[in-house]
Write an enzyme that holds these catalytic residues in place. Structure first.
Site, PDB file in Angstrom:
ATOM      1  N   LYS A 166      41.135  55.232  12.687  1.00  0.00           N
ATOM      2  CA  LYS A 166      42.205  54.453  12.055  1.00  0.00           C
ATOM      3  C   LYS A 166      43.364  55.402  11.786  1.00  0.00           C
ATOM      4  O   LYS A 166      43.153  56.591  11.562  1.00  0.00           O
ATOM      5  CB  LYS A 166      41.728  53.858  10.725  1.00  0.00           C
ATOM      6  CG  LYS A 166      42.518  52.660  10.275  1.00  0.00           C
ATOM      7  CD  LYS A 166      41.975  51.390  10.912  1.00  0.00           C
ATOM      8  CE  LYS A 166      42.850  50.200  10.646  1.00  0.00           C
ATOM      9  NZ  LYS A 166      42.190  48.947  11.080  1.00  0.00           N
ATOM     10  N   ASP A 209      47.712  46.971  13.209  1.00  0.00           N
ATOM     11  CA  ASP A 209      47.066  46.558  11.958  1.00  0.00           C
ATOM     12  C   ASP A 209      48.233  46.052  11.106  1.00  0.00           C
ATOM     13  O   ASP A 209      49.294  45.724  11.655  1.00  0.00           O
ATOM     14  CB  ASP A 209      46.325  47.746  11.314  1.00  0.00           C
ATOM     15  CG  ASP A 209      45.391  47.318  10.183  1.00  0.00           C
ATOM     16  OD1 ASP A 209      44.279  46.864  10.472  1.00  0.00           O
ATOM     17  OD2 ASP A 209      45.780  47.427   8.997  1.00  0.00           O
ATOM     18  N   GLY A 261      47.444  35.250   3.213  1.00  0.00           N
ATOM     19  CA  GLY A 261      48.272  35.942   4.198  1.00  0.00           C
ATOM     20  C   GLY A 261      49.020  34.951   5.073  1.00  0.00           C
ATOM     21  O   GLY A 261      48.799  33.728   4.994  1.00  0.00           O
ATOM     22  N   PHE A 262      49.924  35.489   5.890  1.00  0.00           N
ATOM     23  CA  PHE A 262      50.659  34.633   6.836  1.00  0.00           C
ATOM     24  C   PHE A 262      50.991  35.398   8.106  1.00  0.00           C
ATOM     25  O   PHE A 262      51.823  34.994   8.898  1.00  0.00           O
ATOM     26  CB  PHE A 262      51.947  34.097   6.190  1.00  0.00           C
ATOM     27  CG  PHE A 262      52.937  35.176   5.819  1.00  0.00           C
ATOM     28  CD1 PHE A 262      52.807  35.880   4.632  1.00  0.00           C
ATOM     29  CD2 PHE A 262      53.987  35.505   6.667  1.00  0.00           C
ATOM     30  CE1 PHE A 262      53.701  36.894   4.296  1.00  0.00           C
ATOM     31  CE2 PHE A 262      54.890  36.509   6.342  1.00  0.00           C
ATOM     32  CZ  PHE A 262      54.743  37.205   5.147  1.00  0.00           C
ATOM     33  N   ASN A 283      49.553  38.006  11.527  1.00  0.00           N
ATOM     34  CA  ASN A 283      48.873  37.776  12.809  1.00  0.00           C
ATOM     35  C   ASN A 283      47.470  37.193  12.647  1.00  0.00           C
ATOM     36  O   ASN A 283      47.074  36.280  13.381  1.00  0.00           O
ATOM     37  CB  ASN A 283      48.830  39.121  13.562  1.00  0.00           C
ATOM     38  CG  ASN A 283      47.993  39.038  14.798  1.00  0.00           C
ATOM     39  OD1 ASN A 283      46.835  39.458  14.806  1.00  0.00           O
ATOM     40  ND2 ASN A 283      48.542  38.469  15.858  1.00  0.00           N
ATOM     41  N   TRP A 312      47.568  33.619  11.243  1.00  0.00           N
ATOM     42  CA  TRP A 312      48.097  32.750  12.306  1.00  0.00           C
ATOM     43  C   TRP A 312      46.985  32.279  13.252  1.00  0.00           C
ATOM     44  O   TRP A 312      46.797  31.080  13.480  1.00  0.00           O
ATOM     45  CB  TRP A 312      49.198  33.521  13.041  1.00  0.00           C
ATOM     46  CG  TRP A 312      49.665  32.981  14.342  1.00  0.00           C
ATOM     47  CD1 TRP A 312      50.467  31.893  14.534  1.00  0.00           C
ATOM     48  CD2 TRP A 312      49.375  33.512  15.647  1.00  0.00           C
ATOM     49  NE1 TRP A 312      50.699  31.720  15.878  1.00  0.00           N
ATOM     50  CE2 TRP A 312      50.054  32.701  16.584  1.00  0.00           C
ATOM     51  CE3 TRP A 312      48.633  34.594  16.113  1.00  0.00           C
ATOM     52  CZ2 TRP A 312      49.984  32.938  17.965  1.00  0.00           C
ATOM     53  CZ3 TRP A 312      48.581  34.839  17.474  1.00  0.00           C
ATOM     54  CH2 TRP A 312      49.241  34.018  18.387  1.00  0.00           C
TER      55      TRP A 312
HETATM   56  O1  2IT Z   1      40.919  46.301  11.741  1.00  0.00           O
HETATM   57  C1  2IT Z   1      40.883  46.170  12.984  1.00  0.00           C
HETATM   58  O2  2IT Z   1      39.820  45.953  13.570  1.00  0.00           O
HETATM   59  C2  2IT Z   1      42.139  46.277  13.713  1.00  0.00           C
HETATM   60  N1  2IT Z   1      43.180  46.465  13.093  1.00  0.00           N
HETATM   61  C3  2IT Z   1      42.159  46.168  15.207  1.00  0.00           C
HETATM   62  C4  2IT Z   1      41.761  47.451  15.843  1.00  0.00           C
HETATM   63  C5  2IT Z   1      41.896  47.483  17.337  1.00  0.00           C
HETATM   64  O3  2IT Z   1      41.702  48.590  17.885  1.00  0.00           O
HETATM   65  O4  2IT Z   1      42.154  46.470  17.986  1.00  0.00           O
END
Ligand code: 2IT
Length: 445
Positions: free
Chosen positions: A125, A165, A236-237, A239, A242
């Site tokens: 991450k 993210d 939330g609103f 991605n 949605w």
């Molecule tokens: O928390 C998650 O799984 C993401 N933000 C997506 C991570 C990804 O590599 O698609």
């Protein structure tokens, strides 16, 4: 033998001022400690000591020029948590509140989530304390360029593959990928969530929300229930919200609420038309971080400054942030008759909230299982990039569906209690843990 209290005390001592990481670690360790203590191989391999330690943490300075020609300085990070089962994989978060502790919690969660997908992806991450709220498009471009000018050294299609993210969507992935390509002179699957014209996968934008609903549909079926006529709230609103709103509506539920930091919207007609869904994306990309304009546009009610959890619903979905639903919120939802509590955001519920749902025998499903469809579809994007092909939307959606069903089955297999109920937290943690732990033992120290 591991002792939970001693292990956690030592972890806290070693990671001061990282409460989110400690919270995420405690949840997993609580679930798996018996499995570990009953397995001589795991004990001999000191598996818990090793699995809570990121393989590598990269921190760097990001300098960029704002629209007033002032120099701005932010902090960039990449936490390469665990590569036992594949290249590091996980999103980038741009948010004012991002600290190393936030990204360690997310990288730790990602490791077990990615294991659950059945695809060969390790956990990572990254991100920055850059605050996208109120920034111009040009400022975002300049920040992304500067961020990638350092990050490119540490990533690669077989090494570490970031994605989006919070605060990082299609636009940001475009700017980041553009800079990577400029520096490296190569078109490779080094980022996922790419645009459809330059290597992206169909269904990736929808995948987190869609996958969450495929998982929930299995939970409903197991309980002899269905989405038909269910009243649903979504926090939330962006991605994730949605995709969740679209698929829940398509499966027969009535989505009556979404929310933002400014309050929540109640739309008793349902958030169920392409126009309403498209408007959610517009709100997100406006960079204002408010949901109120939805009420004006569609004649819905706006409740300022309150949390969406006070609204009576059958199913509540957290689709925004960590710890967005606390013990009091859970008790209120239970009092108002909630039937299912589904965490879609990473660690969306506090330990007190999870305990309250479980005590009330409300099925509670954890984010690392429910939201895994996002990263799973990133894995499918990597496969398409590696074979220089693009699959149809139907093909990707079918594979996403199969993966979510497999994750659900794994949670039930590992989480079934003596009384026949399923502890999804335990199930997800044990199933995700086993594969990573076995791989670490097999690879040696
Ligand atoms: O928390 C998650 O799984 C993401 N933000 C997506 C991570 C990804 O590599 O698609």
């Amino acid at each position: 033998m591991y002792n939970l209290d001693e292990f956690m005390a030592e972890l806290e001592r070693k990671n001061p001022a990282q409460p989110e990481f400690i919270q995420a670690a405690r949840e997993v360790i609580e679930s798996v400690i018996d499995v570990v203590n009953n397995n001589p191989k795991y004990l001999a391999n000191k598996i818990l000591d090793r699995i809570v330690e990121p393989e590598r943490v990269i921190e760097f300075r990001v300098e960029w020029e704002d629209d007033n020609h002032q120099i701005q300085v932010n902090r960039g990070y990449r936490v390469q948590f665990n590569s036992a089962i594949g290249p590091y994989k996980g999103g980038l978060r741009f948010s004012k509140n991002v600290t190393l502790g936030t990204l360690k919690f997310l990288g730790f969660e990602q490791t077990f989530k990615n294991s659950l997908t059945t695809l060969p992806m390790g956990g990572g991450k990254g991100g920055s304390d850059f605050d996208p709220v109120g920034k111009s498009d040009n400022e975002i471009l300049r920040f992304c360029r500067s961020f990638m000018t350092e990050l490119y050294k540490y990533i690669g299609p077989d090494t570490d593959v970031p994605a989006g993210d919070l605060g990082v969507g299609g636009r940001e992935i475009g700017y980041l990928y553009g800079q990577y390509k400029r520096i490296r002179q190569e078109n490779t699957g080094v980022l996922t969530g790419k645009g459809q014209n330059w290597g992206g996968s169909l269904i990736r934008p929808e995948a987190t929300g869609f996958g969450a609903m495929y998982f929930t549909n299995e939970v409903l079926k197991l309980n002899g229930d269905s989405f038909e006529g269910k009243r649903v709230s979504i926090s939330g609103f962006g991605n994730v919200a949605w995709g969740a709103a679209m698929k829940a509506s398509q499966l027969g539920a009535k989505v009556v609420a979404i929310s933002g930091p400014d309050g929540y919207i109640v739309d008793e007609n349902g958030i169920n038309t392409p126009e309403k869904w498209a408007y959610m994306l517009e709100l997100r990309s406006s960079n204002k971080n408010v949901v109120a304009p939805y009420a004006e546009k569609f004649g819905a009610k706006f409740v300022p400054g309150r949390k969406v959890w006070e609204l009576p619903v059958d199913i509540a979905f957290t689709c925004a942030l960590q710890n967005e639903l606390n013990g009091d919120d859970a008790k209120l939802l239970i009092k108002n008759g909630v039937k299912y509590a589904i965490e879609v955001s990473n660690m969306g519920c506090t330990p007190e909230a999870i305990a309250a749902f479980q005590a009330a025998k409300i099925p509670f499903c954890p984010g690392k299982a429910v939201n895994a469809g996002g990263v799973a579809t990133s894995g499918l994007e990597m496969s398409q990039n590696a074979e220089h092909l693009k699959w149809s939307a139907e093909e990707v959606d079918k594979q996403l569906h199969t993966i979510m069903k497999n994750i659900f089955d794994a949670c039930v297999r590992e989480g079934k209690e003596a009384d026949g109920t399923v502890n999804y937290v335990k199930g997800a943690n044990i199933a995700g843990f086993r594969k990573v732990a076995d791989a670490m033992c097999e690879l040696g120290y």
